[in-house]
Design a protein around this motif. Structure first.
Motif, PDB file in Angstrom:
ATOM      1  N   PHE A 338     -20.291 -11.699  13.117  1.00 18.02           N
ATOM      2  CA  PHE A 338     -18.887 -11.272  13.143  1.00 18.02           C
ATOM      3  C   PHE A 338     -18.122 -11.673  14.397  1.00 18.02           C
ATOM      4  O   PHE A 338     -16.935 -11.947  14.322  1.00 18.02           O
ATOM      5  CB  PHE A 338     -18.763  -9.764  12.863  1.00 18.02           C
ATOM      6  N   TRP A 343     -15.777 -12.352  10.956  1.00 12.17           N
ATOM      7  CA  TRP A 343     -14.474 -11.721  10.738  1.00 12.17           C
ATOM      8  C   TRP A 343     -13.777 -11.222  11.979  1.00 12.17           C
ATOM      9  O   TRP A 343     -12.580 -11.035  11.985  1.00 12.17           O
ATOM     10  CB  TRP A 343     -14.610 -10.606   9.718  1.00 12.17           C
ATOM     11  N   THR A 355      -1.082 -14.817  10.612  1.00 11.20           N
ATOM     12  CA  THR A 355      -1.105 -14.951  12.064  1.00 11.20           C
ATOM     13  C   THR A 355      -2.144 -14.024  12.691  1.00 11.20           C
ATOM     14  O   THR A 355      -2.230 -13.921  13.908  1.00 11.20           O
ATOM     15  CB  THR A 355       0.283 -14.649  12.665  1.00 11.20           C
ATOM     16  N   ALA A 356      -2.928 -13.349  11.866  1.00  8.76           N
ATOM     17  CA  ALA A 356      -4.037 -12.567  12.394  1.00  8.76           C
ATOM     18  C   ALA A 356      -5.111 -13.493  12.963  1.00  8.76           C
ATOM     19  O   ALA A 356      -5.996 -13.049  13.695  1.00  8.76           O
ATOM     20  CB  ALA A 356      -4.631 -11.674  11.305  1.00  8.76           C
ATOM     21  N   TYR A 357      -5.060 -14.763  12.616  1.00 11.03           N
ATOM     22  CA  TYR A 357      -5.891 -15.784  13.251  1.00 11.03           C
ATOM     23  C   TYR A 357      -4.971 -16.733  14.010  1.00 11.03           C
ATOM     24  O   TYR A 357      -3.853 -17.016  13.551  1.00 11.03           O
ATOM     25  CB  TYR A 357      -6.679 -16.580  12.210  1.00 11.03           C
ATOM     26  N   ASN A 375     -15.238 -16.048   2.827  1.00 13.55           N
ATOM     27  CA  ASN A 375     -14.624 -15.488   4.042  1.00 13.55           C
ATOM     28  C   ASN A 375     -14.232 -14.031   3.870  1.00 13.55           C
ATOM     29  O   ASN A 375     -13.144 -13.615   4.276  1.00 13.55           O
ATOM     30  CB  ASN A 375     -13.404 -16.315   4.457  1.00 13.55           C
ATOM     31  N   ARG A 379     -11.921  -7.063  -2.716  1.00 13.18           N
ATOM     32  CA  ARG A 379     -11.359  -5.737  -2.466  1.00 13.18           C
ATOM     33  C   ARG A 379     -10.246  -5.458  -3.461  1.00 13.18           C
ATOM     34  O   ARG A 379      -9.831  -6.336  -4.207  1.00 13.18           O
ATOM     35  CB  ARG A 379     -10.786  -5.693  -1.044  1.00 13.18           C
ATOM     36  N   THR A 433      -6.104 -11.684   0.904  1.00 14.59           N
ATOM     37  CA  THR A 433      -6.979 -10.912   1.787  1.00 14.59           C
ATOM     38  C   THR A 433      -8.091 -10.247   0.996  1.00 14.59           C
ATOM     39  O   THR A 433      -9.202 -10.082   1.474  1.00 14.59           O
ATOM     40  CB  THR A 433      -6.155  -9.817   2.492  1.00 14.59           C
ATOM     41  N   LYS A 435      -9.400 -11.313  -1.793  1.00 13.84           N
ATOM     42  CA  LYS A 435     -10.248 -12.299  -2.485  1.00 13.84           C
ATOM     43  C   LYS A 435     -10.243 -12.109  -4.005  1.00 13.84           C
ATOM     44  O   LYS A 435     -11.283 -12.109  -4.655  1.00 13.84           O
ATOM     45  CB  LYS A 435     -11.693 -12.255  -1.956  1.00 13.84           C
TER      46      LYS A 435
ATOM     47  N   LEU B  34     -20.535  -5.619   8.257  1.00 14.82           N
ATOM     48  CA  LEU B  34     -19.852  -5.368   9.523  1.00 14.82           C
ATOM     49  C   LEU B  34     -20.330  -6.375  10.577  1.00 14.82           C
ATOM     50  O   LEU B  34     -19.545  -6.896  11.354  1.00 14.82           O
ATOM     51  CB  LEU B  34     -20.166  -3.940   9.984  1.00 14.82           C
ATOM     52  N   MET B  35     -21.628  -6.659  10.551  1.00 13.71           N
ATOM     53  CA  MET B  35     -22.199  -7.559  11.552  1.00 13.71           C
ATOM     54  C   MET B  35     -22.055  -9.020  11.157  1.00 13.71           C
ATOM     55  O   MET B  35     -21.951  -9.898  11.996  1.00 13.71           O
ATOM     56  CB  MET B  35     -23.688  -7.240  11.757  1.00 13.71           C
ATOM     57  N   ILE B  52      -8.792 -14.963   6.407  1.00 10.66           N
ATOM     58  CA  ILE B  52      -8.446 -13.541   6.562  1.00 10.66           C
ATOM     59  C   ILE B  52      -9.227 -12.691   5.560  1.00 10.66           C
ATOM     60  O   ILE B  52      -9.474 -13.114   4.439  1.00 10.66           O
ATOM     61  CB  ILE B  52      -6.925 -13.342   6.381  1.00 10.66           C
ATOM     62  N   ASP B  53      -9.648 -11.524   5.978  1.00 11.41           N
ATOM     63  CA  ASP B  53     -10.222 -10.569   5.029  1.00 11.41           C
ATOM     64  C   ASP B  53      -9.764  -9.159   5.408  1.00 11.41           C
ATOM     65  O   ASP B  53      -9.091  -8.964   6.419  1.00 11.41           O
ATOM     66  CB  ASP B  53     -11.749 -10.677   4.956  1.00 11.41           C
ATOM     67  N   LEU B  54     -10.143  -8.201   4.584  1.00  7.38           N
ATOM     68  CA  LEU B  54      -9.632  -6.848   4.796  1.00  7.38           C
ATOM     69  C   LEU B  54     -10.206  -6.227   6.070  1.00  7.38           C
ATOM     70  O   LEU B  54      -9.558  -5.423   6.726  1.00  7.38           O
ATOM     71  CB  LEU B  54      -9.947  -5.977   3.576  1.00  7.38           C
ATOM     72  N   LYS B  55     -11.433  -6.632   6.424  1.00  5.50           N
ATOM     73  CA  LYS B  55     -12.048  -6.068   7.642  1.00  5.50           C
ATOM     74  C   LYS B  55     -11.221  -6.406   8.860  1.00  5.50           C
ATOM     75  O   LYS B  55     -10.917  -5.554   9.678  1.00  5.50           O
ATOM     76  CB  LYS B  55     -13.463  -6.627   7.795  1.00  5.50           C
ATOM     77  N   ARG B  56     -10.868  -7.685   8.977  1.00  5.05           N
ATOM     78  CA  ARG B  56     -10.090  -8.090  10.157  1.00  5.05           C
ATOM     79  C   ARG B  56      -8.728  -7.407  10.137  1.00  5.05           C
ATOM     80  O   ARG B  56      -8.245  -6.929  11.160  1.00  5.05           O
ATOM     81  CB  ARG B  56      -9.920  -9.606  10.165  1.00  5.05           C
ATOM     82  N   THR B  57      -8.121  -7.349   8.957  1.00  7.12           N
ATOM     83  CA  THR B  57      -6.814  -6.720   8.845  1.00  7.12           C
ATOM     84  C   THR B  57      -6.872  -5.285   9.353  1.00  7.12           C
ATOM     85  O   THR B  57      -6.070  -4.860  10.185  1.00  7.12           O
ATOM     86  CB  THR B  57      -6.372  -6.726   7.372  1.00  7.12           C
ATOM     87  N   MET B  59      -9.200  -3.882  11.186  1.00  5.99           N
ATOM     88  CA  MET B  59      -9.609  -3.778  12.589  1.00  5.99           C
ATOM     89  C   MET B  59      -8.420  -4.033  13.509  1.00  5.99           C
ATOM     90  O   MET B  59      -8.295  -3.412  14.567  1.00  5.99           O
ATOM     91  CB  MET B  59     -10.740  -4.773  12.860  1.00  5.99           C
ATOM     92  N   LEU B  60      -7.521  -4.907  13.088  1.00  5.15           N
ATOM     93  CA  LEU B  60      -6.338  -5.157  13.918  1.00  5.15           C
ATOM     94  C   LEU B  60      -5.423  -3.934  13.949  1.00  5.15           C
ATOM     95  O   LEU B  60      -4.794  -3.656  14.956  1.00  5.15           O
ATOM     96  CB  LEU B  60      -5.583  -6.383  13.393  1.00  5.15           C
ATOM     97  N   GLN B 130     -15.055   0.192   0.968  1.00  6.41           N
ATOM     98  CA  GLN B 130     -13.863  -0.538   1.385  1.00  6.41           C
ATOM     99  C   GLN B 130     -13.395  -0.018   2.738  1.00  6.41           C
ATOM    100  O   GLN B 130     -13.709   1.099   3.119  1.00  6.41           O
ATOM    101  CB  GLN B 130     -12.763  -0.394   0.329  1.00  6.41           C
ATOM    102  N   GLU B 131     -12.625  -0.828   3.428  1.00  6.11           N
ATOM    103  CA  GLU B 131     -12.353  -0.554   4.844  1.00  6.11           C
ATOM    104  C   GLU B 131     -11.215   0.440   5.074  1.00  6.11           C
ATOM    105  O   GLU B 131     -10.923   0.777   6.217  1.00  6.11           O
ATOM    106  CB  GLU B 131     -12.052  -1.856   5.578  1.00  6.11           C
ATOM    107  N   THR B 303       0.957 -10.128  14.167  1.00  4.25           N
ATOM    108  CA  THR B 303      -0.067 -10.631  13.259  1.00  4.25           C
ATOM    109  C   THR B 303       0.391 -10.547  11.804  1.00  4.25           C
ATOM    110  O   THR B 303      -0.335 -10.941  10.911  1.00  4.25           O
ATOM    111  CB  THR B 303      -1.370  -9.823  13.400  1.00  4.25           C
ATOM    112  N   ILE B 305       0.687  -8.015   9.974  1.00  6.85           N
ATOM    113  CA  ILE B 305      -0.001  -7.013   9.166  1.00  6.85           C
ATOM    114  C   ILE B 305       0.959  -5.904   8.748  1.00  6.85           C
ATOM    115  O   ILE B 305       0.949  -5.470   7.604  1.00  6.85           O
ATOM    116  CB  ILE B 305      -1.223  -6.460   9.923  1.00  6.85           C
TER     117      ILE B 305
END
Lengths: 454, 426
Positions: A338, A343, A355-357, A375, A379, A433, A435, B34-35, B52-57, B59-60, B130-131, B303, B305
């Motif tokens: 990670f 992620w 823009t989160a990346y 990636n 969800r 997001t 998927k 998570l890891m 992009i995925d929901l985890k990063r979203t 977490m931000l 789910q996150e 970002t 979000i």
């Protein structure tokens, strides 16, 4: 009246491995295949079993629901295998070429001198009809329909797409003949949509009997669905036909020579291709004949078509009926830690529209080497207004998808399902997001509409 | 890393090989994903996918809350220490350390309760976790008063996750913002612990006793320590209410009371513009600092979000309503400068972290403007005109949540009408 439209929504994905403008001849493939699955919704009735001998252009099968529409063998040879899937559904009809150049012949004719009915009959008999597809539903056109217009997009804006200016540079006469034939099929106009920003080859620039529109901006400006939406959106009960520009030339050649010429120029692209270039091959050729050692097949995904809408296959697979491109990219079947490249990494080398990346910090000229990793995990719909950024329609994409998921036919019709095809949702699927496989959802929705409303 | 990978692979294998333990896979899957971003590849549709995925979203969003959390910890200590003996001299670190255990406990209770319920549902339904709750679990402690009993936090979290979310089908399906549901639950079920003047400052009762003792000393004529003499709040006796509570108390009160409250909001007063902006005032743990909220807003908007449409329209809605009421005037509440008004209470926090929740906000672009405007305007309206609910923003966002599907429906209907009219003109 010709239009000039710039698509501001959307996303260009610059990948590595664009084809150089050189064209080689592919070697004769060991096998060819026609995949009835390329023609969505067609129930094939075979005219022969294994061992049946065919010429190039001989009828291979016809559609049970529309017996006039016939499908031909691309080469002369013999049916050697019929591969079936679940419920004995025919997946691939394998034809082994006999090396002879035998082909079915039809009368040469100038479409300008034929009536609409004669042209349709001739195209049906010559098995070139399946090149015409219809919107809505995005299936092979029904000869009984009266389309309000015919739309040809002279360019493809998908990642690494082939350049039809290059592919058709020697086929000006054939393209014009094809256009002349199409022009007779509709009471409206034939719209030829060219890329606004680029210099066009004379094939398109000097084309007659068409209305030329200019489309520019981001992908999906090359998608016919987007173009139709901006020229004259499809309402319930209306039909528009679309043809790929290279297939227009094939139709033209059919009228000029009286034979079905299934040779086409295919772009071999992607980061796993050593020397991306164009090759000439016949419809349905086995992939390895196109590759000829030019591809690093180790842990690679072979896609017939482009990375957004193409079909997964392998080097033993066959190029699809409507595909003018093969893409080979790395598989992404490895875990990503990670913090390192997963992620929660800084992610300077990850591609994202969000823009989160920090994708935007890369130089705009950078070409990306993306793999097939999902990636993330699938969800529920959480993030909103994400699809809208890449969906240049006056349609609410998520509402349309939800109406399909809930099997709400009335809702689908109201929300604009007649205007879209699965490929129009490819970018939504890319940026999602959560998927969610929206192309499949749209296809399912169109199937329901076809069943219930047409 | 390889070792870690092997451990996960082994555990997966062990779990899968036994029929009885098989159903617990969401548990290990949650830690694994998570890891490591999983090795799943695309099978249908587009062959390549956005990073992009929901985890990063999610977490931000949590990252965006960190300034609020850190400031909340500091402020919890600061509010508590400032009136105790020697507290006026407390350093930043002292304040921080004093606030840390209390806030940390709130966070832990919220996460443990919520995640336990989430895991139970995931195992029961055979879904991957789910996150969504990662964010809710952090939001809940940030909108609690510091002295709320921990069991209440647990009860509210359980209520919010069960009734607010899981009964609708889990993450992405809920109608009301989960964290606000938790707060509303406590607000209506245990009002004495969620409003008034005893809960916003840690150990307020004990403090008050000390304060009274000093007062008694004063009355006796015993000299009080010099550093305490300059603390007017101490000498006057401080109510411990939030700015909203103070203002609400001026309804039906004497003119003198109104004046004394108004002076708190003048420059140099307890709730003056600077204190309100930086957040050195009593209030829910994370909501007091407009500055911290704005830092979070910067990250969320940068970002992409949080929707700028919601944030901007929410702000304008609040500003417009506060402006109108300011023009009307008549009591300290109405007479408060509109900008100052927006910095108080939960307005900023609600605007940045609650109203922008994509699941419960409007989904259409036009709808987002209406939704945000409605939420902001209603928040200020309820806060000012209804003294029983000084924390009107929370209620306003919940009302906006309820209205969101209806607003979206109208927007979508207008799109449908446009499509139908096209057919008629054609």
């Amino acid at each position: 009246m010709s239009k000039a439209v710039k698509i501001r929504k959307g996303l260009n994905i610059a990948l590595q491995g664009e084809a150089d403008k050189v064209c080689a001849n592919a070697k004769q493939a060991k096998q060819y295949a026609i995949k009835p699955t390329d023609f969505h919704g067609v129930m094939p009735k075979l005219l022969g079993k294994e061992g049946h001998k065919l010429k190039a252009g001989s009828v291979l099968f016809y559609d049970k629901y529309n017996e006039n529409v016939k499908y031909a063998s691309p080469v002369s040879g013999e049916i050697t295998e019929i591969r079936r899937g679940a419920k004995r559904k025919i997946l691939e009809i394998i034809i082994t070429p006999d090396g002879k150049d035998a082909f079915e012949t039809h009368d040469v004719a100038d479409p300008n001198e034929l009536t609409r009915e004669e042209i349709i009959q001739k195209m049906l008999d010559g098995c070139v009809w399946p090149f015409i597809k219809m919107r809505p539903i995005d299936i092979v056109a029904n000869p009984q329909d009266k389309p309000k217009m015919i739309v040809v997009s002279s360019f493809d804006s998908h990642p690494l797409a082939p350049d039809y200016n290059f592919i058709l540079k020697d086929d000006k006469a054939a393209f014009q003949t094809g256009i002349n034939a199409l022009a007779k099929l509709t009471e409206g106009a034939v719209h030829l949509n060219v890329r606004g920003e680029n210099k066009q080859s004379s094939v398109f620039e000097e084309c007659e009997n068409v209305e030329i529109n200019y489309f520019g901006g981001n992908h999906p400006c090359g998608n016919v669905g987007v173009q139709i939406h901006h020229i004259s959106p499809i309402n319930k009960g209306e039909v528009v036909w679309t043809v790929n520009p290279a297939d227009v030339a094939t139709i033209g050649k059919f009228f000029m020579s009286g034979r079905l010429d299934t040779e086409r120029t295919v772009a071999i692209t992607g980061s796993k291709v050593n020397e991306p270039k164009y090759v000439k091959a016949n419809i349905g050729a086995r992939m390895d004949s196109l590759f000829a050692g030019n591809v690093d097949e180790e842990n690679a995904r072979v896609i017939s078509g482009n990375v957004l809408t193409g079909e997964m296959t392998s080097s033993e697979g066959f190029i699809g009926y409507y595909h003018h491109q093969v893409t080979v990219i790395p598989e992404g079947d490895r875990h990503k830690f990670f913090l390192k490249d997963g992620w929660l990494s800084l992610g300077f080398n990850r591609f994202s529209m969000s823009t989160a990346y920090p994708t935007l910090l890369n130089p705009p000229s950078k070409r990306w080497d993306l793999d097939t990793n999902l990636n993330g995990e699938k969800r529920s719909f959480v993030v909103t207004e994400q699809y809208e950024k890449v969906f240049p329609f006056d349609i609410y994409p998520v509402y349309l998808l939800k109406s399909i998921l809930t099997n709400d036919i009335d809702g689908m019709e109201k929300l604009g399902i007649y205007e879209v095809a699965p490929e129009d949702f490819a970018l939504c699927e890319f940026v999602c997001t959560s998927k969610i496989n929206s192309q499949q959802i749209v296809r399912d929705g169109l199937d329901i509409i076809k069943e219930e409303c047409l | 890393m390889k070792l870690l990978r092997n451990i996960f692979d082994n555990v997966h294998h062990k779990l899968e090989s036994n029929e009885k333990t098989k159903k617990f896979w969401p548990l290990i899957d949650a830690f694994d994903t998570l890891m490591f971003t999983p090795k799943d590849v695309t099978e249908k549709g587009s062959h390549i996918r956005d990073a992009i995925d929901l985890k990063r979203t999610m977490m931000l969003v949590i990252t965006a809350m960190i300034p609020c959390l850190l400031f909340g910890i500091y402020n919890a200590g600061y509010q508590s220490l400032r009136l105790t003996e020697g507290g006026w001299d407390a350093s930043v670190l002292d304040c921080f350390l004093a606030g840390l255990p209390k806030v940390l406990l709130l966070v832990i209770v919220s996460y443990v309760t919520g995640l336990t319920i989430e895991f139970i549902f995931c195992i029961r339904n055979g879904h991957a976790i789910q996150e969504g709750f990662l964010v809710s679990g952090m939001l809940i402690p940030l909108i609690m008063p510091i002295d709320v009993p921990l069991w209440m936090v647990a009860a509210a979290t359980a209520f919010a996750v069960l009734i607010g979310k899981e009964v609708f089908g889990g993450t992405g399906m809920n109608i009301l913002n989960v964290a606000l549901t938790a707060r509303a639950f406590l607000f209506f079920a245990y009002p004495t612990k969620m409003s008034g003047d005893k809960v916003w400052i840690s150990d307020f009762e004990a403090m008050k006793e000390k304060s009274n003792a000093v007062k008694a000393q004063l009355a006796d004529g015993t000299p009080i320590p010099e550093h305490l003499a300059n603390t007017p709040e101490l000498v006057d006796g401080m109510s411990g209410a939030t700015a909203m509570g103070e203002l609400a108390s001026t309804f039906d009160a004497s003119a003198a009371k109104a004046e004394s409250v108004a002076s708190m909001f003048a420059t140099g007063g307890q709730f003056d513009m600077a204190n309100s902006f930086f957040g050195l005032i009593p209030g829910s743990v994370g909501e007091t600092s407009a500055l911290a909220c704005l830092l979070g807003a910067g990250l969320l908007l940068g970002t992409g979000i949080a929707s700028w449409k919601v944030v901007v329209s929410f702000f304008l809605g609040g500003l417009g309503m506060a402006g109108i009421l300011f023009a009307v005037g008549g009591n300290p509440y109405f007479d408060l400068n509109p900008i100052h008004q927006l910095m108080l209470g939960g307005f900023m926090f609600g605007m940045v972290f609650m109203a922008t929740d994509p699941v419960t906000a409007c989904q259409t672009g036009t709808g987002k403007f209406i939704y945000g405007f409605l939420g902001g305007a209603l928040g200020i309206l309820i806060r000012i005109l209804n003294p029983a609910y000084p924390e009107g923003v929370m209620l306003a966002i919940l009302i906006a949540n309820v209205c969101a599907p209806m607003i979206d429906h109208m927007v979508v209907q207008s799109n449908i009408k446009r499509r139908l009219s096209r057919l008629k003109t054609a």
